[in-house]
Design a protein around this motif. Sequence first.
Motif, PDB file in Angstrom:
ATOM      1  N   LEU A 252      51.609 -11.862-127.922  1.00 52.40           N
ATOM      2  CA  LEU A 252      50.569 -11.498-127.079  1.00 52.40           C
ATOM      3  C   LEU A 252      50.158 -12.326-126.001  1.00 52.40           C
ATOM      4  CD1 LEU A 252      48.286  -9.161-127.490  1.00 52.40           C
ATOM      5  CD2 LEU A 252      46.967 -11.033-128.697  1.00 52.40           C
ATOM      6  N   ALA A 255      50.832 -10.721-122.539  1.00 52.07           N
ATOM      7  CA  ALA A 255      49.981  -9.614-121.930  1.00 52.07           C
ATOM      8  C   ALA A 255      49.215 -10.409-120.675  1.00 52.07           C
ATOM      9  CB  ALA A 255      49.066  -9.022-122.816  1.00 52.07           C
ATOM     10  N   TYR A 256      48.924 -11.472-120.794  1.00 53.52           N
ATOM     11  CA  TYR A 256      48.063 -12.279-119.944  1.00 53.52           C
ATOM     12  C   TYR A 256      48.821 -13.361-118.935  1.00 53.52           C
ATOM     13  CZ  TYR A 256      44.791 -10.069-123.201  1.00 53.52           C
ATOM     14  OH  TYR A 256      44.271  -9.245-123.677  1.00 53.52           O
ATOM     15  N   ARG A 261      42.750 -13.638-119.153  1.00 51.18           N
ATOM     16  CA  ARG A 261      42.622 -13.386-120.793  1.00 51.18           C
ATOM     17  C   ARG A 261      41.027 -13.367-120.989  1.00 51.18           C
ATOM     18  NH1 ARG A 261      46.043 -15.186-125.705  1.00 51.18           N
ATOM     19  NH2 ARG A 261      44.846 -14.584-127.355  1.00 51.18           N
ATOM     20  N   ILE A 316      42.954  -4.806-127.049  1.00 47.47           N
ATOM     21  CA  ILE A 316      44.458  -4.408-127.694  1.00 47.47           C
ATOM     22  C   ILE A 316      44.178  -3.410-128.455  1.00 47.47           C
ATOM     23  CG2 ILE A 316      46.018  -5.523-129.180  1.00 47.47           C
ATOM     24  CD1 ILE A 316      45.617  -7.283-126.895  1.00 47.47           C
ATOM     25  N   SER A 342      45.755  -3.381-123.520  1.00 46.53           N
ATOM     26  CA  SER A 342      47.242  -3.599-124.119  1.00 46.53           C
ATOM     27  C   SER A 342      47.375  -2.746-125.167  1.00 46.53           C
ATOM     28  CB  SER A 342      47.484  -5.182-124.207  1.00 46.53           C
ATOM     29  OG  SER A 342      47.441  -5.696-122.842  1.00 46.53           O
ATOM     30  N   THR A 367      53.332  -0.879-125.061  1.00 44.62           N
ATOM     31  CA  THR A 367      54.398  -1.552-125.392  1.00 44.62           C
ATOM     32  C   THR A 367      54.980  -1.406-126.638  1.00 44.62           C
ATOM     33  OG1 THR A 367      53.306  -3.454-123.975  1.00 44.62           O
ATOM     34  CG2 THR A 367      54.730  -4.104-125.805  1.00 44.62           C
ATOM     35  N   PHE A 384      54.682  -7.437-123.052  1.00 46.33           N
ATOM     36  CA  PHE A 384      53.683  -7.038-122.615  1.00 46.33           C
ATOM     37  C   PHE A 384      53.308  -6.892-121.121  1.00 46.33           C
ATOM     38  CE2 PHE A 384      51.979  -7.613-127.189  1.00 46.33           C
ATOM     39  CZ  PHE A 384      51.395  -6.667-127.260  1.00 46.33           C
ATOM     40  N   ASP A 385      53.952  -7.900-120.544  1.00 44.41           N
ATOM     41  CA  ASP A 385      53.858  -7.820-118.942  1.00 44.41           C
ATOM     42  C   ASP A 385      55.107  -7.051-118.383  1.00 44.41           C
ATOM     43  OD1 ASP A 385      56.217  -9.535-119.870  1.00 44.41           O
ATOM     44  OD2 ASP A 385      55.920 -10.972-118.168  1.00 44.41           O
TER      45      ASP A 385
END
Length: 565
Positions: A252, A255-256, A261, A316, A342, A367, A384-385
């Motif tokens: 996870l 994602a940041y 975040r 999320i 996300s 994702t 996630f990115d």
Amino acid sequence: MNTVSVHSGGQAGDRIWLASYPDNVPAELPPLKHASLPELFEECCARYADRLAFTCMGRSITYRQMEVETRKVAAWLQSLGLAKGDRVALMMPNVLVNPIAACGILRAGLTVVNVNPLYTPRELEHQLRDSGAKAIFVLENFAHTVEQVLAHTEVRHVVVATLGDMLGPKGHIVNLVIRRVKKLVPAWSIPGHKTFSRVIAEGARLPFKPVSLVASDIAFLQYTGGTTGTAKGAILTHANLLSNQLQLSYWLASAYINKKRPEVLTFVCALPLYHIFALTVNSLMGMSLGAHNVLIANPRDIPAFIKELGKYRFDIFPGLNTLFNALMNNPEFAKLDMSHVSTLAGGMAVQRPVAERWQKMTGAWITEGYGLSETSPVASANRFDSAEFSGTIGLPLSSTEFDIRDEDGKSLPLGEVGEICIRGPQVMAGYWQQPAETARVMTADGFFRSGDMGYMDARGYTKIVDRKKDMILVSGFNVYPNEIEEVAAMHPGILEAAAIGVPDEHSGEAVKLFIVRKDQALTEADVKAHCVANLTNYKRPRFIEFRSELPKSNVGKILRKELRS
């Protein structure tokens, strides 16, 4: 980037996927910090005491309150004389009682058996008998089902909760509406049952004795959905689930990489907590991160669900292809700002048209991840990115290996379709009291045979082509339903589609496509013309059947088995 040398042959030995990992994700998990889920839970309750843990129907509970209430449940269960490892069933939708009961059961040193509240008496009896459950927590709406099977099981203690439990004064109004106005509670009678509020009251006066648990103790018996046969209990240990939530926490973080975040993450919990996806991704990972989970009791009520989404700033959103599709087909959804969310998908393949429409509507990509009850559940996920939809199930998580094998168990080269086999700390200890079934799916070198067919590309991304048992054989050619369904989903007049194989005297099997229309003017000729333009001859549906809806499991997965029967 992590770098790794690439050889030809089996992917498991090469671990080529590590070269595609985000920089902040380790190849291997560090040693587990906790021996059990209760140990993790208690630490989180102390560390995040004043944060909101769960919210349902406008009522919230903090981590400090979670510790207090779960302690009462655990003390009450211990007073019954249940032995460490005894099974306790939990038959609840997403209400506050669910996580409180689950954590209380675990803290008492017992094993949770998650039960789908919509089970028929036959399905419930099988699961209670198979697991040997000694007690059950059930929402009153489903107590009539428990009543019908109780005499044929080992269950001796029944706790009945109401929708209004844990909601404070508002709970009385909720119960009145549910029982008297909506009439959603069928009549039931279970002599000797305890109400959940009584359990809490009695537990408050009883001593709680912490139980010494080790990582190999059984935390959950997670029954497979039964979509490929009789439901079997996957044995998930404390180590399995601790490993998977840790793997997901690392993942996870990607994602940041390109965005800030939030100090406290807020999760949408629309998938049911009795399903392994929500249990691990929402509840366990959420608690480990001190996150706030907003429980959606009935995600099928799309207008009410969208209204709830509008009240919070979510970070999320775990969900399924069918759920995302349903949301986008309601005009109110387009008014929400979902650009910062996300979105993690699992449970079934995400169709490219759905992913592209989601990105266009929200500004964010879905994702896609992959897993099964047997893998606690997540085995792989996309980054996630990522700035695109890969159409794959992503990369194996930390300490996880994928190997694509043929029928004889031999590793296949990259690009060749075979069975996806998985090895990692999140893989179950076996099926409950089913040594033959366990032996059938576990290889001598510790890989779990998933039953899913796929291939790995040169970057280490795996593409599922379908479940082994759903494959259609047309004149000796393999046809994969997922591909047919994805092509169908591209047509603007089609809402949902499902493909199966039906017997055919000329080709052995032929493709039959079931369709739910978005455009009521859509005809069979329109669909066939669309398939001619997008599929080679042997893959084209020979038969088309229009339906008002498709059969689905309680988490929204389309049940091809029911269409076949």
